[in-house]
Scaffold this motif. Structure first.
Motif, PDB file in Angstrom:
ATOM      1  N   SER A   6       0.855  -1.189   0.000  1.00 50.81           N
ATOM      2  CA  SER A   6       0.000   0.000   0.000  1.00 50.81           C
ATOM      3  C   SER A   6       0.889   1.236   0.000  1.00 50.81           C
ATOM      4  CB  SER A   6      -0.904   0.010   1.230  1.00 50.81           C
ATOM      5  OG  SER A   6      -0.124   0.230   2.398  1.00 50.81           O
ATOM      6  N   SER A   7       0.337   2.356  -0.390  1.00 53.83           N
ATOM      7  CA  SER A   7       1.123   3.596  -0.383  1.00 53.83           C
ATOM      8  C   SER A   7       1.555   3.951   1.038  1.00 53.83           C
ATOM      9  CB  SER A   7       0.344   4.739  -1.035  1.00 53.83           C
ATOM     10  OG  SER A   7      -0.900   4.925  -0.390  1.00 53.83           O
ATOM     11  N   THR A  29      -0.145   0.402  -4.203  1.00 54.58           N
ATOM     12  CA  THR A  29      -1.588   0.601  -4.313  1.00 54.58           C
ATOM     13  C   THR A  29      -2.046   1.783  -3.465  1.00 54.58           C
ATOM     14  OG1 THR A  29      -2.072  -0.902  -2.484  1.00 54.58           O
ATOM     15  CG2 THR A  29      -1.972  -1.863  -4.693  1.00 54.58           C
ATOM     16  N   SER A  30      -3.155   2.353  -3.875  1.00 53.31           N
ATOM     17  CA  SER A  30      -3.813   3.421  -3.117  1.00 53.31           C
ATOM     18  C   SER A  30      -5.300   3.109  -3.119  1.00 53.31           C
ATOM     19  CB  SER A  30      -3.540   4.774  -3.775  1.00 53.31           C
ATOM     20  OG  SER A  30      -4.200   5.798  -3.078  1.00 53.31           O
ATOM     21  N   HIS A  31      -5.865   2.996  -1.935  1.00 52.77           N
ATOM     22  CA  HIS A  31      -7.281   2.642  -1.786  1.00 52.77           C
ATOM     23  C   HIS A  31      -7.597   1.337  -2.517  1.00 52.77           C
ATOM     24  CE1 HIS A  31      -7.942   6.513   0.092  1.00 52.77           C
ATOM     25  NE2 HIS A  31      -7.349   7.084  -0.945  1.00 52.77           N
ATOM     26  N   ARG A  35      -1.571   1.831  -8.435  1.00 50.12           N
ATOM     27  CA  ARG A  35      -1.355   3.195  -8.931  1.00 50.12           C
ATOM     28  C   ARG A  35       0.028   3.393  -9.541  1.00 50.12           C
ATOM     29  NH1 ARG A  35      -5.022   6.770  -9.671  1.00 50.12           N
ATOM     30  NH2 ARG A  35      -3.789   8.385  -8.749  1.00 50.12           N
TER      31      ARG A  35
END
Length: 85
Positions: A6-7, A29-31, A35
């Protein structure tokens, strides 16, 4: 294989994740959605050397046009002739 983080984890653990990216791509990843992808500079350069530029036929020089005119399809290509009829 791609490693995914995750970010938030990326921001907290940059050093560790950067080390992973030297060996394999890291998807950030973001949410829950991919990404960004972090990869080594060496892998980036390898991918960039494969870049190609598309040209319109009228942008080709005579050498390329002559090579295309002389080119012959491999025998296996006949298997697809029915697709263009």
């Amino acid at each position: 294989m791609t490693h995914t983080v995750s970010s938030a984890d990326f921001l907290k653990s940059y050093g560790r994740i950067a080390e992973v990216a030297l060996r394999e791509p890291v998807s950030i990843t973001s949410h829950g959605r991919e990404r960004l992808v972090l990869l080594s500079a060496e892998e980036y350069r390898r991918l960039k050397q494969n870049d190609r530029t598309a040209l319109y036929p009228w942008e080709l020089d005579n050498t390329a046009l002559n090579a295309l005119a002389a080119a012959e399809s491999p025998a296996e290509a006949a298997d697809f002739d029915h697709e263009v009829r």
